[in-house]
Design a protein around this motif. Structure first.
Motif, PDB file in Angstrom:
ATOM      1  N   ALA A   1       6.222  25.950  12.707  1.00 47.51           N
ATOM      2  CA  ALA A   1       7.525  26.534  12.356  1.00 47.51           C
ATOM      3  C   ALA A   1       8.566  26.154  13.403  1.00 47.51           C
ATOM      4  O   ALA A   1       9.707  25.823  13.087  1.00 47.51           O
ATOM      5  CB  ALA A   1       7.406  28.051  12.245  1.00 47.51           C
ATOM      6  N   TYR A   2       8.158  26.171  14.662  1.00 44.87           N
ATOM      7  CA  TYR A   2       9.066  25.857  15.761  1.00 44.87           C
ATOM      8  C   TYR A   2       9.686  24.467  15.575  1.00 44.87           C
ATOM      9  O   TYR A   2      10.880  24.271  15.781  1.00 44.87           O
ATOM     10  CB  TYR A   2       8.297  25.927  17.088  1.00 44.87           C
ATOM     11  CG  TYR A   2       9.123  25.575  18.292  1.00 44.87           C
ATOM     12  CD1 TYR A   2       9.711  26.563  19.079  1.00 44.87           C
ATOM     13  CD2 TYR A   2       9.331  24.250  18.649  1.00 44.87           C
ATOM     14  CE1 TYR A   2      10.491  26.231  20.177  1.00 44.87           C
ATOM     15  CE2 TYR A   2      10.109  23.912  19.749  1.00 44.87           C
ATOM     16  CZ  TYR A   2      10.682  24.903  20.501  1.00 44.87           C
ATOM     17  OH  TYR A   2      11.450  24.580  21.585  1.00 44.87           O
ATOM     18  N   TYR A   3       8.847  23.512  15.192  1.00 46.14           N
ATOM     19  CA  TYR A   3       9.314  22.126  15.095  1.00 46.14           C
ATOM     20  C   TYR A   3       9.945  21.811  13.743  1.00 46.14           C
ATOM     21  O   TYR A   3      10.217  20.648  13.451  1.00 46.14           O
ATOM     22  CB  TYR A   3       8.146  21.162  15.351  1.00 46.14           C
ATOM     23  CG  TYR A   3       7.727  21.106  16.797  1.00 46.14           C
ATOM     24  CD1 TYR A   3       8.648  20.781  17.789  1.00 46.14           C
ATOM     25  CD2 TYR A   3       6.418  21.378  17.183  1.00 46.14           C
ATOM     26  CE1 TYR A   3       8.274  20.729  19.118  1.00 46.14           C
ATOM     27  CE2 TYR A   3       6.038  21.332  18.516  1.00 46.14           C
ATOM     28  CZ  TYR A   3       6.964  21.004  19.478  1.00 46.14           C
ATOM     29  OH  TYR A   3       6.593  20.945  20.785  1.00 46.14           O
ATOM     30  N   ASP A   4      10.154  22.819  12.917  1.00 47.35           N
ATOM     31  CA  ASP A   4      10.669  22.572  11.579  1.00 47.35           C
ATOM     32  C   ASP A   4      12.195  22.516  11.597  1.00 47.35           C
ATOM     33  O   ASP A   4      12.864  23.523  11.816  1.00 47.35           O
ATOM     34  CB  ASP A   4      10.188  23.678  10.634  1.00 47.35           C
ATOM     35  CG  ASP A   4      10.211  23.237   9.194  1.00 47.35           C
ATOM     36  OD1 ASP A   4      11.112  22.439   8.849  1.00 47.35           O
ATOM     37  OD2 ASP A   4       9.335  23.665   8.434  1.00 47.35           O
ATOM     38  N   SER A   5      12.744  21.325  11.370  1.00 41.86           N
ATOM     39  CA  SER A   5      14.206  21.196  11.410  1.00 41.86           C
ATOM     40  C   SER A   5      14.837  21.645  10.093  1.00 41.86           C
ATOM     41  O   SER A   5      16.045  21.779   9.989  1.00 41.86           O
ATOM     42  CB  SER A   5      14.589  19.747  11.696  1.00 41.86           C
ATOM     43  OG  SER A   5      14.223  18.944  10.589  1.00 41.86           O
ATOM     44  N   ARG A   6      14.003  21.850   9.086  1.00 45.10           N
ATOM     45  CA  ARG A   6      14.520  22.336   7.794  1.00 45.10           C
ATOM     46  C   ARG A   6      13.906  23.683   7.485  1.00 45.10           C
ATOM     47  O   ARG A   6      13.410  23.914   6.379  1.00 45.10           O
ATOM     48  CB  ARG A   6      14.170  21.354   6.686  1.00 45.10           C
ATOM     49  CG  ARG A   6      14.713  19.948   6.871  1.00 45.10           C
ATOM     50  CD  ARG A   6      14.172  19.055   5.751  1.00 45.10           C
ATOM     51  NE  ARG A   6      14.467  17.659   5.993  1.00 45.10           N
ATOM     52  CZ  ARG A   6      15.570  17.058   5.549  1.00 45.10           C
ATOM     53  NH1 ARG A   6      16.461  17.718   4.873  1.00 45.10           N
ATOM     54  NH2 ARG A   6      15.767  15.770   5.795  1.00 45.10           N
ATOM     55  N   ALA A   7      13.945  24.566   8.449  1.00 46.89           N
ATOM     56  CA  ALA A   7      13.253  25.852   8.329  1.00 46.89           C
ATOM     57  C   ALA A   7      13.701  26.620   7.085  1.00 46.89           C
ATOM     58  O   ALA A   7      12.884  27.198   6.374  1.00 46.89           O
ATOM     59  CB  ALA A   7      13.484  26.676   9.589  1.00 46.89           C
ATOM     60  N   GLN A   8      14.991  26.596   6.836  1.00 48.84           N
ATOM     61  CA  GLN A   8      15.523  27.372   5.716  1.00 48.84           C
ATOM     62  C   GLN A   8      14.979  26.878   4.369  1.00 48.84           C
ATOM     63  O   GLN A   8      14.484  27.668   3.567  1.00 48.84           O
ATOM     64  CB  GLN A   8      17.047  27.272   5.715  1.00 48.84           C
ATOM     65  CG  GLN A   8      17.701  28.214   4.750  1.00 48.84           C
ATOM     66  CD  GLN A   8      18.873  28.930   5.428  1.00 48.84           C
ATOM     67  OE1 GLN A   8      19.479  28.421   6.379  1.00 48.84           O
ATOM     68  NE2 GLN A   8      19.190  30.108   4.958  1.00 48.84           N
ATOM     69  N   GLU A   9      15.049  25.551   4.163  1.00 52.07           N
ATOM     70  CA  GLU A   9      14.537  24.984   2.912  1.00 52.07           C
ATOM     71  C   GLU A   9      13.047  25.256   2.769  1.00 52.07           C
ATOM     72  O   GLU A   9      12.565  25.622   1.700  1.00 52.07           O
ATOM     73  CB  GLU A   9      14.742  23.472   2.889  1.00 52.07           C
ATOM     74  CG  GLU A   9      16.188  23.051   2.725  1.00 52.07           C
ATOM     75  CD  GLU A   9      16.358  21.584   3.077  1.00 52.07           C
ATOM     76  OE1 GLU A   9      15.563  20.749   2.586  1.00 52.07           O
ATOM     77  OE2 GLU A   9      17.278  21.267   3.864  1.00 52.07           O
ATOM     78  N   ARG A  10      12.305  25.053   3.860  1.00 51.75           N
ATOM     79  CA  ARG A  10      10.849  25.232   3.832  1.00 51.75           C
ATOM     80  C   ARG A  10      10.538  26.682   3.452  1.00 51.75           C
ATOM     81  O   ARG A  10       9.687  26.939   2.622  1.00 51.75           O
ATOM     82  CB  ARG A  10      10.258  24.909   5.195  1.00 51.75           C
ATOM     83  CG  ARG A  10       8.758  24.971   5.226  1.00 51.75           C
ATOM     84  CD  ARG A  10       8.139  23.607   5.208  1.00 51.75           C
ATOM     85  NE  ARG A  10       8.858  22.736   6.111  1.00 51.75           N
ATOM     86  CZ  ARG A  10       8.980  21.424   5.937  1.00 51.75           C
ATOM     87  NH1 ARG A  10       8.442  20.856   4.886  1.00 51.75           N
ATOM     88  NH2 ARG A  10       9.651  20.687   6.790  1.00 51.75           N
ATOM     89  N   LEU A  11      11.263  27.582   4.051  1.00 49.46           N
ATOM     90  CA  LEU A  11      11.017  29.003   3.793  1.00 49.46           C
ATOM     91  C   LEU A  11      11.260  29.331   2.321  1.00 49.46           C
ATOM     92  O   LEU A  11      10.439  29.997   1.678  1.00 49.46           O
ATOM     93  CB  LEU A  11      11.925  29.861   4.689  1.00 49.46           C
ATOM     94  CG  LEU A  11      11.763  31.360   4.558  1.00 49.46           C
ATOM     95  CD1 LEU A  11      10.353  31.798   4.942  1.00 49.46           C
ATOM     96  CD2 LEU A  11      12.771  32.092   5.442  1.00 49.46           C
ATOM     97  N   ALA A  12      12.372  28.827   1.793  1.00 48.18           N
ATOM     98  CA  ALA A  12      12.688  29.091   0.388  1.00 48.18           C
ATOM     99  C   ALA A  12      11.575  28.575  -0.514  1.00 48.18           C
ATOM    100  O   ALA A  12      11.116  29.257  -1.431  1.00 48.18           O
ATOM    101  CB  ALA A  12      14.017  28.435   0.041  1.00 48.18           C
ATOM    102  N   LYS A  13      11.087  27.378  -0.213  1.00 44.76           N
ATOM    103  CA  LYS A  13      10.027  26.769  -1.013  1.00 44.76           C
ATOM    104  C   LYS A  13       8.749  27.604  -0.939  1.00 44.76           C
ATOM    105  O   LYS A  13       8.118  27.893  -1.946  1.00 44.76           O
ATOM    106  CB  LYS A  13       9.753  25.364  -0.465  1.00 44.76           C
ATOM    107  CG  LYS A  13       9.825  24.273  -1.547  1.00 44.76           C
ATOM    108  CD  LYS A  13       9.356  22.951  -0.986  1.00 44.76           C
ATOM    109  CE  LYS A  13      10.520  21.993  -0.766  1.00 44.76           C
ATOM    110  NZ  LYS A  13      10.164  20.807   0.011  1.00 44.76           N
ATOM    111  N   LEU A  14       8.392  27.994   0.287  1.00 50.00           N
ATOM    112  CA  LEU A  14       7.141  28.747   0.470  1.00 50.00           C
ATOM    113  C   LEU A  14       7.217  30.109  -0.206  1.00 50.00           C
ATOM    114  O   LEU A  14       6.241  30.574  -0.795  1.00 50.00           O
ATOM    115  CB  LEU A  14       6.833  28.917   1.969  1.00 50.00           C
ATOM    116  CG  LEU A  14       6.402  27.655   2.704  1.00 50.00           C
ATOM    117  CD1 LEU A  14       6.301  27.911   4.197  1.00 50.00           C
ATOM    118  CD2 LEU A  14       5.062  27.161   2.165  1.00 50.00           C
ATOM    119  N   GLU A  15       8.376  30.728  -0.111  1.00 50.11           N
ATOM    120  CA  GLU A  15       8.504  32.063  -0.703  1.00 50.11           C
ATOM    121  C   GLU A  15       8.454  31.989  -2.224  1.00 50.11           C
ATOM    122  O   GLU A  15       7.927  32.876  -2.879  1.00 50.11           O
ATOM    123  CB  GLU A  15       9.804  32.732  -0.229  1.00 50.11           C
ATOM    124  CG  GLU A  15       9.657  33.245   1.200  1.00 50.11           C
ATOM    125  CD  GLU A  15      10.837  34.073   1.659  1.00 50.11           C
ATOM    126  OE1 GLU A  15      11.967  33.745   1.242  1.00 50.11           O
ATOM    127  OE2 GLU A  15      10.610  35.022   2.422  1.00 50.11           O
TER     128      GLU A  15
END
Ligand SMILES: *Cc1c(COP(=O)(O)O)cnc(C)c1O
Length: 560
Positions: free
Chosen positions: A543-557
């Motif tokens: 998660a720390y190294y994720d530069s697209r944290a917001q997009e990733r989170l939306a996808k995972l949720e």
């Protein structure tokens, strides 16, 4: 004579009967079978040499690895790990929610410098405000009174320098050599003592481990090195040993004093021991190990002894001069048994981050730390520490910090820090349900509780923005006192103690027993099962190294 003759006859018989038995076997089959038996035999011998406890540990690790791989879903591990990832991402996304701009790839056209600086400023605003002194450790000075600007200016002048090229950057070379010399003197090293600058405590410790491993190989022929350190020694020892394939033997501590158990330490020494270590003080409870006893063991068995003063080096070295009693005597280079000391300038030395020293009693140890490759097509290569190129500006910032504080500056700082820690320690001892661990005499105070879940106290303090370090085995919290706590007649330390008093009273009233679980790096993510602590920790960095944290989170949720 008779016996020898009998044995020779018996051997002849044996050879003949074996030949008869194998008569008719195909030679290829014989060769292949023999090779197979030898290989399996060697493998089994290797396993046997590990010893029963190591075999069991590896078997367990192997079992859990496959259990997780094939049954992780059924056991709920997969879900817990995925949930943890979402939790970490949420945390990071929330902490950057005020910023819309982001770059996961290069902008095609570079931005104007003004615009870039504006963005840098906005990123700076995402960082927590440390000036309220609510962190344990982390920011040790705070930069008040123009100190930040002063250090920045010193670093600014040496911005593009690289100590790897000492000839080109003679100024930085001089400053580095002097920084090391000043640190050697702090720990009362004689004219033979020497050292190197590194990027931090971890690198300093890893360098010492490397030096002792090579020293032991060269001078004692040790090829299966072991290191003996207290279980409370910093995890950097575990890291270094894992990197270099060294067996780490952990020594128990006394549960009352939190000091290493010397009987146990002695019992773990073998002919493969490359070094012993102790901390002054150790990170978890801020307690100084019985260094003089460890050094005596080292002298007795001719084993080098490392003293880890990464955390408190810049405090303990000035306590005598500040007139403060230290409960361990003879812990520095004045003791012939102490062969190396690590000390972090970027903690209580108030240097910029990325600055530490590893010091040796003599160059005969340091030489084994260095790496040389005389045959590289890129030229004869040699470097003293893990890094190749290094930031010379950090050297300059560190030198500037030391020369500007001077001995008296650090003596005053040590007095202030220890006084503040003592205040916190004394006040915590008065609070019902709170037990201070051991008798800390430096800047770290750890506390546990028999009346309530100490991590709940940590969470309550967290909601009041106090970020403590969470300890385990046993569960406890600690605070590393910094300059920020000591300022203005200990203003923040007083507020901290008052908050602990209030929260603890609430917990005592509620009787919240039991222990919840530790969390990671100031996030709110809890780890439900010890089997997956490692996986969850790795997820933190995913998660720390994720530069697209917001997009990733939306996808995972969405997928959940
Ligand atoms: C901080 C610390 C280290 C490691 O230092 P880093 O700078 O974080 O790499 C080692 N030992 C002790 C006792 C420490 O407190």
């Amino acid at each position: 004579m008779e016996a020898a003759k009998a044995i020779s006859e018996r051997a002849d018989q044996l050879v003949q009967s074996t030949d008869a038995m194998l008569d008719g076997s195909r030679p290829t089959k014989l060769v292949v079978q023999t090779a197979f038996v030898v290989l399996v035999g060697m493998r089994m011998l290797a396993v046997l040499r590990l010893g029963p406890s190591e075999c069991i540990r590896r078997a367990k690790a192997c079992f859990f690895y496959y259990a997780r791989k094939y049954f992780g879903h059924m056991l709920g591990y997969d879900k817990a790990i995925a949930d943890a990832r979402v939790g970490f991402l949420k945390d990071f996304v929330q902490r950057q929610s005020t910023m819309q701009v982001g770059y996961s790839e290069l902008p095609l056209e570079g931005l104007q410098r003004d615009a870039v600086l504006q963005l840098c400023r906005e990123h700076a605003d995402l960082n927590s405000d440390f000036t309220k002194g609510q962190y344990s450790g982390s920011v040790y000075h705070g930069g008040m009174g123009g100190y930040t600007e002063f250090i920045n200016e010193a670093m600014d002048m040496h911005q593009w320098t690289n100590p790897l090229h000492g000839g080109q950057f003679a100024g930085v070379r001089k400053m580095e050599a002097e920084t090391i010399a000043m640190c050697v003197k702090m720990f009362n090293g004689d004219e033979n003592a020497c050292g190197a600058m590194t990027s931090g405590g971890t690198e300093s410790i890893v360098c010492a481990i490397r030096a002792y491993k090579e020293y032991a190989k060269m001078h004692k022929g040790i090829t299966e090195p072991e290191l003996v350190v207290p279980v409370t020694a910093h995890a950097a020892f575990d890291k270094g040993c894992e990197y270099f394939g060294i067996k780490l033997r952990h020594v128990r501590i006394d549960s009352k004093t939190c000091k290493v158990d010397m009987k146990h330490m002695k019992s773990l020494i073998t002919s493969n021991t490359i070094a012993l270590a102790g901390s002054a003080p150790q990170f978890p409870h801020g307690i100084i190990d019985p260094i003089s006893e460890i050094a005596a063991l080292g002298l007795k068995y001719d084993i080098p002894v490392h003293v880890d003063a990464c955390l408190g080096g810049f405090v303990i070295a000035f306590m005598e001069k500040a007139g403060i009693a230290i409960d361990e005597k003879n812990w520095d280079f004045r003791n012939a048994g102490v062969t190396s000391i690590s000390c972090d300038n970027h903690k209580y030395g108030f240097a910029p981050k990325g600055s530490s020293v590893i010091l040796y009693q003599g160059a005969h140890y340091r030489e084994h730390q260095m790496f040389t490759q005389p045959d590289w097509p890129g030229g004869i290569y040699a470097s003293p520490t893990l890094a190749g190129s290094r930031p010379g500006n950090v050297v300059a910032g560190t030198w500037a910090a030391m020369v500007s504080f001077g001995e008296n500056g650090y003596v005053e700082s040590a007095a202030r820090l220890v006084k503040t820690a003592k205040f916190i320690c004394d006040e915590l001892r008065k609070i019902e349900g709170v037990i201070v661990m051991g008798a800390p005499c430096l800047t770290v105070v750890a506390a546990q509780s028999q009346m309530f879940d100490i991590f709940l106290l940590g969470q309550m303090l967290g909601s009041r923005h106090w970020e403590m370090n969470m300890l385990q085995f046993p569960s406890a919290l600690h605070i590393a006192v910094t300059n920020l706590h000591a300022l203005n007649d200990m203003e923040h330390a007083r507020r901290f103690v008052a908050d602990v008093r209030e929260c603890a009273a609430e917990l005592v009233a509620k009787g919240c027993k039991g222990t919840s679980v530790a969390t990671l790096y100031g996030t709110s993510q809890q780890i439900p099962d010890r089997q997956i602590v490692g996986d969850v920790a790795r997820m933190y960095f995913d998660a720390y190294y994720d530069s697209r944290a917001q997009e990733r989170l939306a996808k995972l949720e969405k997928a959940q």
